[in-house]
Design a protein around this motif. Structure first.
Motif, PDB file in Angstrom:
ATOM      1  N   ILE A 122       0.847  -1.207   0.000  1.00 56.39           N
ATOM      2  CA  ILE A 122       0.000   0.000   0.000  1.00 56.39           C
ATOM      3  C   ILE A 122       0.875   1.248   0.000  1.00 56.39           C
ATOM      4  O   ILE A 122       0.550   2.256  -0.650  1.00 56.39           O
ATOM      5  CB  ILE A 122      -0.957   0.001   1.208  1.00 56.39           C
ATOM      6  N   ILE A 123       1.992   1.197   0.723  1.00 57.42           N
ATOM      7  CA  ILE A 123       2.930   2.319   0.678  1.00 57.42           C
ATOM      8  C   ILE A 123       3.488   2.483  -0.736  1.00 57.42           C
ATOM      9  O   ILE A 123       3.626   3.602  -1.246  1.00 57.42           O
ATOM     10  CB  ILE A 123       4.072   2.101   1.695  1.00 57.42           C
ATOM     11  N   PHE A 124       3.773   1.349  -1.384  1.00 61.43           N
ATOM     12  CA  PHE A 124       4.232   1.401  -2.781  1.00 61.43           C
ATOM     13  C   PHE A 124       3.157   2.016  -3.673  1.00 61.43           C
ATOM     14  O   PHE A 124       3.454   2.843  -4.554  1.00 61.43           O
ATOM     15  CB  PHE A 124       4.577  -0.010  -3.265  1.00 61.43           C
ATOM     16  N   LEU A 125       1.908   1.613  -3.455  1.00 62.51           N
ATOM     17  CA  LEU A 125       0.790   2.194  -4.210  1.00 62.51           C
ATOM     18  C   LEU A 125       0.717   3.690  -3.991  1.00 62.51           C
ATOM     19  O   LEU A 125       0.518   4.469  -4.941  1.00 62.51           O
ATOM     20  CB  LEU A 125      -0.515   1.523  -3.766  1.00 62.51           C
ATOM     21  N   PHE A 126       0.889   4.120  -2.760  1.00 61.43           N
ATOM     22  CA  PHE A 126       0.838   5.539  -2.395  1.00 61.43           C
ATOM     23  C   PHE A 126       1.893   6.346  -3.152  1.00 61.43           C
ATOM     24  O   PHE A 126       1.665   7.487  -3.550  1.00 61.43           O
ATOM     25  CB  PHE A 126       1.061   5.657  -0.883  1.00 61.43           C
ATOM     26  N   ILE A 127       3.073   5.726  -3.372  1.00 62.04           N
ATOM     27  CA  ILE A 127       4.184   6.425  -4.038  1.00 62.04           C
ATOM     28  C   ILE A 127       4.135   6.253  -5.554  1.00 62.04           C
ATOM     29  O   ILE A 127       4.302   7.214  -6.304  1.00 62.04           O
ATOM     30  CB  ILE A 127       5.533   5.920  -3.487  1.00 62.04           C
ATOM     31  N   GLY A 261       1.768  -7.942  -9.189  1.00 60.95           N
ATOM     32  CA  GLY A 261       0.462  -7.299  -9.106  1.00 60.95           C
ATOM     33  C   GLY A 261       0.317  -6.122 -10.043  1.00 60.95           C
ATOM     34  O   GLY A 261      -0.767  -5.864 -10.565  1.00 60.95           O
ATOM     35  N   VAL A 262       1.420  -5.406 -10.289  1.00 58.54           N
ATOM     36  CA  VAL A 262       1.386  -4.251 -11.189  1.00 58.54           C
ATOM     37  C   VAL A 262       1.112  -4.674 -12.625  1.00 58.54           C
ATOM     38  O   VAL A 262       0.472  -3.946 -13.392  1.00 58.54           O
ATOM     39  CB  VAL A 262       2.713  -3.460 -11.109  1.00 58.54           C
ATOM     40  N   LEU A 263       1.561  -5.859 -13.013  1.00 60.22           N
ATOM     41  CA  LEU A 263       1.397  -6.305 -14.396  1.00 60.22           C
ATOM     42  C   LEU A 263      -0.075  -6.513 -14.706  1.00 60.22           C
ATOM     43  O   LEU A 263      -0.776  -7.216 -13.978  1.00 60.22           O
ATOM     44  CB  LEU A 263       2.153  -7.621 -14.633  1.00 60.22           C
ATOM     45  N   PRO A 264      -0.569  -5.915 -15.795  1.00 53.78           N
ATOM     46  CA  PRO A 264      -1.972  -6.108 -16.157  1.00 53.78           C
ATOM     47  C   PRO A 264      -2.279  -7.579 -16.387  1.00 53.78           C
ATOM     48  O   PRO A 264      -1.495  -8.309 -16.986  1.00 53.78           O
ATOM     49  CB  PRO A 264      -2.118  -5.304 -17.463  1.00 53.78           C
ATOM     50  N   ALA A 265      -3.421  -8.021 -15.874  1.00 54.23           N
ATOM     51  CA  ALA A 265      -3.945  -9.368 -16.068  1.00 54.23           C
ATOM     52  C   ALA A 265      -3.226 -10.423 -15.254  1.00 54.23           C
ATOM     53  O   ALA A 265      -3.490 -11.601 -15.406  1.00 54.23           O
ATOM     54  CB  ALA A 265      -3.924  -9.759 -17.560  1.00 54.23           C
ATOM     55  N   GLY A 309      -1.928  -4.290  -3.438  1.00 54.47           N
ATOM     56  CA  GLY A 309      -1.491  -2.914  -3.664  1.00 54.47           C
ATOM     57  C   GLY A 309      -0.911  -2.728  -5.044  1.00 54.47           C
ATOM     58  O   GLY A 309      -1.166  -1.715  -5.718  1.00 54.47           O
ATOM     59  N   GLY A 310      -0.147  -3.723  -5.500  1.00 51.49           N
ATOM     60  CA  GLY A 310       0.435  -3.630  -6.840  1.00 51.49           C
ATOM     61  C   GLY A 310      -0.613  -3.572  -7.922  1.00 51.49           C
ATOM     62  O   GLY A 310      -0.511  -2.788  -8.871  1.00 51.49           O
ATOM     63  N   SER A 311      -1.673  -4.385  -7.792  1.00 49.08           N
ATOM     64  CA  SER A 311      -2.700  -4.434  -8.840  1.00 49.08           C
ATOM     65  C   SER A 311      -3.504  -3.144  -8.931  1.00 49.08           C
ATOM     66  O   SER A 311      -4.079  -2.828  -9.985  1.00 49.08           O
ATOM     67  CB  SER A 311      -3.650  -5.613  -8.590  1.00 49.08           C
ATOM     68  N   LEU A 312      -3.563  -2.391  -7.824  1.00 49.03           N
ATOM     69  CA  LEU A 312      -4.315  -1.134  -7.840  1.00 49.03           C
ATOM     70  C   LEU A 312      -3.526   0.016  -8.459  1.00 49.03           C
ATOM     71  O   LEU A 312      -4.100   1.067  -8.746  1.00 49.03           O
ATOM     72  CB  LEU A 312      -4.743  -0.761  -6.418  1.00 49.03           C
ATOM     73  N   VAL A 313      -2.209  -0.173  -8.660  1.00 45.55           N
ATOM     74  CA  VAL A 313      -1.406   0.886  -9.278  1.00 45.55           C
ATOM     75  C   VAL A 313      -1.873   1.162 -10.708  1.00 45.55           C
ATOM     76  O   VAL A 313      -2.265   2.291 -11.037  1.00 45.55           O
ATOM     77  CB  VAL A 313       0.101   0.549  -9.235  1.00 45.55           C
ATOM     78  N   GLY A 319      -6.245   3.111 -15.453  1.00 37.92           N
ATOM     79  CA  GLY A 319      -7.537   2.532 -15.795  1.00 37.92           C
ATOM     80  C   GLY A 319      -7.420   1.151 -16.387  1.00 37.92           C
ATOM     81  O   GLY A 319      -8.336   0.685 -17.064  1.00 37.92           O
ATOM     82  N   ILE A 320      -6.296   0.456 -16.127  1.00 35.52           N
ATOM     83  CA  ILE A 320      -6.075  -0.907 -16.619  1.00 35.52           C
ATOM     84  C   ILE A 320      -6.034  -1.821 -15.402  1.00 35.52           C
ATOM     85  O   ILE A 320      -5.105  -1.743 -14.594  1.00 35.52           O
ATOM     86  CB  ILE A 320      -4.744  -1.030 -17.397  1.00 35.52           C
ATOM     87  N   PRO A 321      -7.021  -2.714 -15.207  1.00 37.75           N
ATOM     88  CA  PRO A 321      -7.050  -3.526 -13.989  1.00 37.75           C
ATOM     89  C   PRO A 321      -5.902  -4.519 -13.935  1.00 37.75           C
ATOM     90  O   PRO A 321      -5.571  -5.166 -14.926  1.00 37.75           O
ATOM     91  CB  PRO A 321      -8.405  -4.253 -14.087  1.00 37.75           C
ATOM     92  N   GLY A 322      -5.305  -4.639 -12.750  1.00 37.38           N
ATOM     93  CA  GLY A 322      -4.182  -5.551 -12.571  1.00 37.38           C
ATOM     94  C   GLY A 322      -4.595  -6.910 -12.059  1.00 37.38           C
ATOM     95  O   GLY A 322      -3.742  -7.775 -11.872  1.00 37.38           O
ATOM     96  N   SER A 323      -5.892  -7.142 -11.798  1.00 39.29           N
ATOM     97  CA  SER A 323      -6.368  -8.431 -11.312  1.00 39.29           C
ATOM     98  C   SER A 323      -7.880  -8.493 -11.520  1.00 39.29           C
ATOM     99  O   SER A 323      -8.516  -7.461 -11.787  1.00 39.29           O
ATOM    100  CB  SER A 323      -6.023  -8.600  -9.824  1.00 39.29           C
ATOM    101  N   PRO A 324      -8.487  -9.699 -11.380  1.00 36.97           N
ATOM    102  CA  PRO A 324      -9.945  -9.786 -11.537  1.00 36.97           C
ATOM    103  C   PRO A 324     -10.706  -8.896 -10.570  1.00 36.97           C
ATOM    104  O   PRO A 324     -11.658  -8.214 -10.960  1.00 36.97           O
ATOM    105  CB  PRO A 324     -10.220 -11.274 -11.268  1.00 36.97           C
ATOM    106  N   THR A 325     -10.297  -8.876  -9.284  1.00 34.93           N
ATOM    107  CA  THR A 325     -11.008  -8.044  -8.318  1.00 34.93           C
ATOM    108  C   THR A 325     -10.775  -6.568  -8.603  1.00 34.93           C
ATOM    109  O   THR A 325     -11.672  -5.739  -8.388  1.00 34.93           O
ATOM    110  CB  THR A 325     -10.557  -8.383  -6.887  1.00 34.93           C
TER     111      THR A 325
END
Length: 494
Positions: A122-127, A261-265, A309-313, A319-325
């Motif tokens: 989440i800290i990574f997401l924040f940055i 998590g950052v990688l799309p799909a 956190g990575g998938s939410l980046v 606007g590209i989802p990093g996971s199904p959720t």
């Protein structure tokens, strides 16, 4: 960044804190219930978030994501059944350790690893998310079209199985996104004279169908299954010696999980599998993996929670989802009228600050829930499926109807429940369909804007350097594996 920091003060609202606590408990219950997971839970709750304020709605979906993923470890350790696919590798060492009479120790390790992994991500997401958004701030419609097309190309690798079937499912999702009146031309498409389809097929009924009702149908053959819970008194914090053994594994797995998590799909499942294998590779106790090694538990749980956190980046920044959720969270943002991307950070930094802070609080609550409530939540797993799934079905129908008070939405949810069930049975990824539906509307919109921008001369899109880079990456994602296989065959022949 200042606006984001100021958004953290919103956590002084007792109602928001209460919502985070309730949602964390609800997400944990969803995660331990047989057959349910973070994606299913988010899909079922999505229609009920539409009546909330955007901040509260996003907090609910994001907290469900984290807490349900964490809860998968409870069932993995106590009944050898992963609450989510991301906790499958936790079973390998968690259940043997529980059978040896150390269930409390196993849950303590899983809880601490999940909390640390989630907190750091989440800290990574924040940055990272604001930085990524800043890089994309100069993107125009052609660049966004190329980026979204690249996101669609990643569907070939999602969900495992056949790449061709994944692409077919994704293409079906894109086709569904074309239903309704084209906003650029005013032409009706595939509405069949039904007024309810003029605005298109909504995200929510489809998500409820393919993730909720389809899972219900898939679980229908498990009515007679009895689940036995390993007895335990309470979860225990890792000892100083235990933490010394797992700390390197936790930080390495957190890095792997966040990156994947950052990688799309991609997502938490792949992150946990890779992290587990790497932990075994580097551990001096590698021969003990699969027999109750705490490093295996720590690797799996740190990775699957850090992937959140990575998938939410990319979800928030591009606007590209990093996971199904994350795709469901993206759908929730869009239905609330919030468009992810650079403008989101420029115009609604305070909103994002609340989301980041809520996720941090939820990760800290995992310690309380995991250590204090695990024995209670574990008992929930004994709820008979014949009682659980009718309630889930009722919840799904009410949720589908509640969006627009439309019976057509109920029919759509039921139809896609059957479609999702058949897709799962024959190896087509429902995740690809969901992401195709979400991104399909975006790719069409961006293409239309690009064509209008160049006054009909669509080929001018290829004059944009950044767009060309994404087009090249798209071709590489689609044809790279085939070219690699062809090269291997040529090398073997020669």
């Amino acid at each position: 960044m200042g606006d984001i920091l100021s958004g953290l003060t919103a956590l002084g609202d007792p109602q928001l804190i209460g919502l985070i606590v309730l949602t964390t408990i609800a997400g944990t219950i969803i995660g331990v219930l047989p057959g349910l997971n973070a994606t299913t839970g988010a899909a079922l709750l999505l229609p009920f978030t539409l009546t909330m304020e955007p901040v509260a709605a996003t907090v609910v979906l994001a907290t469900i994501y984290g807490s349900a993923t964490f809860a998968g470890a409870i069932t993995a350790i106590l009944i050898n059944t992963p609450g989510t696919s991301a906790s499958a590798t936790t079973c390998l060492d968690g259940y043997p350790l529980a059978k040896a009479g150390e269930a409390g120790r196993a849950l303590g390790v899983a809880t601490i690893a999940s909390t640390i992994g989630g907190f750091i991500s989440i800290i990574f997401l924040f940055i990272a998310a604001p930085l990524m958004a800043r890089l994309a701030y100069d993107f125009g419609p052609p660049e966004y079209f190329a980026l979204t097309l690249f996101g669609l190309s990643m569907l070939a690798t999602i969900g495992g199985g056949s790449a061709l079937k994944n692409l077919i499912a994704g293409a079906f999702g894109v086709l569904l996104a074309t239903v309704g009146v084209d906003l650029l031309t005013g032409v009706e498409r595939y509405t069949f004279g039904t007024h309810a389809l003029y605005e298109g097929i909504g995200f929510v009924p489809v998500m409820i169908g393919i993730f909720g009702i389809a899972e219900l149908l898939g679980q229908s053959n498990q009515l007679g299954i009895t689940r036995h819970v390993v007895a335990m008194k309470a979860a225990k914090l890792p000892t100083r010696e235990d933490f010394r053994r797992i700390r390197t594994t936790i930080f390495r797995s957190t890095g792997i999980g966040t990156f994947i998590g950052v990688l799309p799909a991609e997502g938490a499942t792949i992150a946990s599998m890779i992290s587990y294998n790497e932990a075994r590779r580097w551990s001096p106790n590698r021969d003990n993996f699969g027999k109750g090694e705490i490093e295996g538990i720590a690797a799996s749980e740190a990775a699957n929670n850090s992937a959140i956190g990575g998938s939410l980046v990319p979800t928030l920044a591009l606007g590209i989802p990093g996971s199904p959720t994350a795709a469901i969270i993206l759908a929730g943002l869009l239905t609330q009228g919030i468009q992810p991307g650079p403008t989101l950070f420029a115009e609604q930094g305070e909103f994002l600050g609340v989301i980041f802070a809520a996720l941090l609080v939820a990760n800290l609550l995992f310690v309380v829930v995991g250590l204090g409530g695990a024995p209670i939540f574990a008992r929930i797993t004994t709820i008979p499926v014949r009682i659980l799934w009718p309630l889930v079905f009722l919840f799904s129908i009410v949720g589908a109807y509640a969006i627009h008070q439309s019976v057509v939405d109920v029919y759509i949810a039921l139809a896609f429940g059957v479609i999702g069930f058949l897709m799962n049975r024959y190896g087509f990824s429902v995740v690809s369909l969901a992401i195709g539906l979400v991104l399909g509307a975006m790719v069409e919109q961006r293409l239309g804007q690009s064509v209008a921008m160049f006054r009909g001369e669509w080929w001018m899109i290829f004059s944009r350097p950044i767009a060309l880079v994404f087009f090249a990456l798209t071709l590489l994602a689609l044809f790279g594996p085939a070219l690699k296989g062809f090269a291997k065959k040529r090398k073997a022949i020669s």
